[in-house]
Design an enzyme around this catalytic site. Structure first.
Site, PDB file in Angstrom:
ATOM      1  CG  ASP A   1      -7.555  -4.518   8.140  1.00 40.23           C
ATOM      2  OD1 ASP A   1      -6.933  -4.176   7.113  1.00 40.23           O
ATOM      3  OD2 ASP A   1      -7.513  -3.891   9.216  1.00 40.23           O
TER       4      ASP A   1
ATOM      5  CG  ASP B   1       4.064  -1.751   4.281  1.00 43.91           C
ATOM      6  OD1 ASP B   1       4.186  -2.229   5.440  1.00 43.91           O
ATOM      7  OD2 ASP B   1       2.997  -1.287   3.855  1.00 43.91           O
TER       8      ASP B   1
ATOM      9  N   GLY C   1      -1.237   2.228   2.426  1.00 44.15           N
ATOM     10  CA  GLY C   1      -1.091   3.679   2.374  1.00 44.15           C
ATOM     11  C   GLY C   1      -2.399   4.417   2.236  1.00 44.15           C
TER      12      GLY C   1
ATOM     13  CD  GLN D   1       2.464   1.654   1.241  1.00 46.24           C
ATOM     14  OE1 GLN D   1       1.836   2.735   1.166  1.00 46.24           O
ATOM     15  NE2 GLN D   1       2.208   0.761   2.186  1.00 46.24           N
TER      16      GLN D   1
ATOM     17  CG  ASP E   1       0.161  -5.110   8.818  1.00 46.93           C
ATOM     18  OD1 ASP E   1      -0.199  -3.977   9.138  1.00 46.93           O
ATOM     19  OD2 ASP E   1       0.788  -5.348   7.770  1.00 46.93           O
ATOM     20  CB  SER E   2       4.880  -6.644   7.731  1.00 44.05           C
ATOM     21  OG  SER E   2       4.317  -5.385   7.355  1.00 44.05           O
ATOM     22  N   GLY E   3       3.970  -5.365  10.667  1.00 42.03           N
ATOM     23  CA  GLY E   3       4.404  -4.638  11.852  1.00 42.03           C
ATOM     24  C   GLY E   3       4.839  -3.208  11.587  1.00 42.03           C
ATOM     25  N   GLY E   4       5.237  -2.894  10.365  1.00 38.57           N
ATOM     26  CA  GLY E   4       5.740  -1.549  10.078  1.00 38.57           C
ATOM     27  C   GLY E   4       4.715  -0.469  10.356  1.00 38.57           C
ATOM     28  CG  PHE E   5      -0.006   0.737   9.587  1.00 35.09           C
ATOM     29  CD1 PHE E   5      -0.947   0.583  10.607  1.00 35.09           C
ATOM     30  CD2 PHE E   5      -0.149   1.790   8.702  1.00 35.09           C
ATOM     31  CE1 PHE E   5      -2.008   1.479  10.732  1.00 35.09           C
ATOM     32  CE2 PHE E   5      -1.212   2.679   8.821  1.00 35.09           C
ATOM     33  CZ  PHE E   5      -2.130   2.527   9.838  1.00 35.09           C
TER      34      PHE E   5
HETATM   35  C1  LIG Z   1      -6.779   1.900   9.561  1.00 39.43           C
HETATM   36  N1  LIG Z   1      -6.128   2.230   8.322  1.00 39.43           N
HETATM   37  C2  LIG Z   1      -5.093   1.515   7.884  1.00 39.43           C
HETATM   38  N2  LIG Z   1      -4.388   1.874   6.798  1.00 39.43           N
HETATM   39  C3  LIG Z   1      -3.382   0.972   6.689  1.00 39.43           C
HETATM   40  C4  LIG Z   1      -2.314   0.903   5.783  1.00 39.43           C
HETATM   41  C5  LIG Z   1      -1.350  -0.118   5.962  1.00 39.43           C
HETATM   42  C6  LIG Z   1      -0.181  -0.183   5.096  1.00 39.43           C
HETATM   43  O1  LIG Z   1       0.037   0.646   4.167  1.00 39.43           O
HETATM   44  N3  LIG Z   1       0.724  -1.162   5.337  1.00 39.43           N
HETATM   45  C7  LIG Z   1       0.541  -2.085   6.346  1.00 39.43           C
HETATM   46  N4  LIG Z   1       1.497  -3.026   6.499  1.00 39.43           N
HETATM   47  N5  LIG Z   1      -0.546  -2.091   7.157  1.00 39.43           N
HETATM   48  C8  LIG Z   1      -1.496  -1.088   7.004  1.00 39.43           C
HETATM   49  C9  LIG Z   1      -2.600  -1.025   7.894  1.00 39.43           C
HETATM   50  C10 LIG Z   1      -2.797  -2.046   9.019  1.00 39.43           C
HETATM   51  C11 LIG Z   1      -3.759  -3.150   8.600  1.00 39.43           C
HETATM   52  C12 LIG Z   1      -3.781  -4.284   9.607  1.00 39.43           C
HETATM   53  C13 LIG Z   1      -4.121  -4.054  10.940  1.00 39.43           C
HETATM   54  C14 LIG Z   1      -4.110  -5.117  11.854  1.00 39.43           C
HETATM   55  C15 LIG Z   1      -3.794  -6.403  11.439  1.00 39.43           C
HETATM   56  C16 LIG Z   1      -3.484  -6.630  10.101  1.00 39.43           C
HETATM   57  C17 LIG Z   1      -3.466  -5.579   9.192  1.00 39.43           C
HETATM   58  C18 LIG Z   1      -3.519   0.016   7.723  1.00 39.43           C
HETATM   59  N6  LIG Z   1      -4.607   0.364   8.466  1.00 39.43           N
END
Ligand SMILES: CNc1nc2cc3c(=O)[nH]c(N)nc3c(CCc3ccccc3)c2[nH]1
Length: 376
Positions: free
Chosen positions: A270, A150, A220, A193, A96-100
């Protein structure tokens, strides 16, 4: 990566309604879809050996840019040969890019046009993450599938906030694509999004498809909204995504979420649920979730699932698992994590077979009846 490195590609093998099954080919191996990707946040799928993760059928694991940039550090990871070598996982890795994670884990964070500024939840140090830096870090990690930076808004939220986050994310998608450049064996995915507002979801999807990325995530969601809202947003977005590229629903979900989303055309998932629940004494089974802390298991000599080929599900009694969980023994977390990931991977394998054989609706129905039986 040399020029003869095969590019990353996606082949569809069969469809059943809106559901698809296929394979993503990467230089580090194939990913059978629909796929469940175990979360390996800090360079480990918690309580599991990489060989176990591989043996239970996972083709790809997830890493977290936010955690890894803070510890051990992106440049240090690169000096150590990258994440694959460090954690001894030779299959594909998605990061993941880190923003979340910044928004959900760090204190004192600020978002502006440039990127996010935040303080580490580990030592309080201040960090900046721009779209360009996120792509640079994902490259240093050695990530095979990289996510754009994002802004994910938790629901419910004001329409104005949802709109500005969606538009910022689109501008960041363009910057990520420029920073990513041409990396044949790797992929950059965009993230749709738009919160729970259909018009914004469609606008986001169409703009991202215009960037011609390798795959598209729906972000999102799984941020507190009811399942019906999540499913409605998938149905809104799916027709605007190209059929020949993978769709990844971020953060999802329970087994029922996954079956419902596969039925609507999602290829990749995931979720921390199977691993986190396992560490808290919860077992996923074909008859629903079982809380092994509960005293009713104290003298139940049955295993979780005698038909499973996973030792954690087949060879240990519920009484023993109950004892381990009540005693806070490490083996309890190990066995239940193993069982849960095996259950999730078994569900994905069954979904792939059902789609290939054109019987997904029947499979979904009988699987949900099994969960409803309860007393897993
Ligand atoms: C639990 N619910 C959940 N909703 C998410 C929405 C987003 C989102 O809108 N944008 C991004 N960038 N990531 C999100 C993630 C994290 C997923 C993840 C975790 C760990 C490793 C790799 C990926 C989310 N996770």
């Amino acid at each position: 990566m040399t020029e003869e490195t095969p590019a990353l590609s996606f082949a569809l093998h069969a469809v059943d309604g809106a559901a698809r099954t296929g394979e993503i080919t990467t230089p580090r191996g194939q990913i059978r879809t629909p796929a469940f990707m175990p979360v390996g946040t800090a360079g480990t799928v918690k309580a599991m050996y990489p060989s176990q993760v591989r043996d239970l059928g996972a083709d790809i694991v997830l890493g977290n840019t936010y955690h890894l940039m803070l510890r051990p550090g992106a440049e240090r990871l690169a000096r150590l040969g990258g994440l694959h070598r460090l954690m001894r996982w030779d299959g594909p890795i998605l990061t993941d890019s880190g923003g979340f994670q910044v928004m959900s884990l760090s204190a004192l964070r600020k978002i502006d046009e440039e990127g996010v500024t935040f303080r580490s939840h580990i030592d309080g140090s201040t960090h900046r993450m721009s779209p360009e830096r996120s792509i640079e870090i994902q490259g240093l990690i050695g990530s095979d599938i990289q996510m754009q930076l994002d802004e994910c808004v938790r629901l419910p939220a004001e329409p104005a906030a949802i709109e500005s986050a969606m538009r910022l994310s689109l501008r960041w998608a363009e910057r990520c694509r420029a920073a990513f450049g041409e990396q044949p064996g790797r992929a950059l995915f965009g993230i749709v999004q738009g919160g729970d507002i259909p018009a914004l979801r469609v606008e986001s999807a169409r703009a991202l498809v215009g960037l011609d990325l390798k795959g598209y995530a729906i972000g999102g969601l799984a941020v507190g909204e009811p399942q019906a809202v999540m499913l409605a947003m998938i149905e809104t977005v799916e027709p605007h995504l190209p059929a020949e590229k993978p769709r990844y629903l971020m953060g999802v979900g329970t087994p029922d979420d996954i079956v419902q989303a596969v039925t609507r055309g999602i290829d990749m998932f995931d979720c921390v649920m199977p691993t986190r629940a396992g560490r808290h004494g919860l077992a996923y089974t074909s008859h629903g979730r079982v809380n092994l802390r509960n005293a009713r298991h104290a003298e139940d000599i049955r295993p979780l699932d005698e038909t499973s080929d996973c030792p954690a599900a087949r060879d240990y009694s519920r009484a023993y698992l109950h004892h381990l969980v009540r005693s806070d023994e490490i083996l309890g977390m190990m066995l239940l994590t193993w069982n849960n990931l095996a259950y999730y991977q078994g569900l994905m394998a069954s979904l792939r077979a059902a789609i290939r054989e054109g019987r997904l609706a029947a499979f979904a129905e009988e699987t949900r009846e099994g969960w409803a039986q309860g007393e897993g």
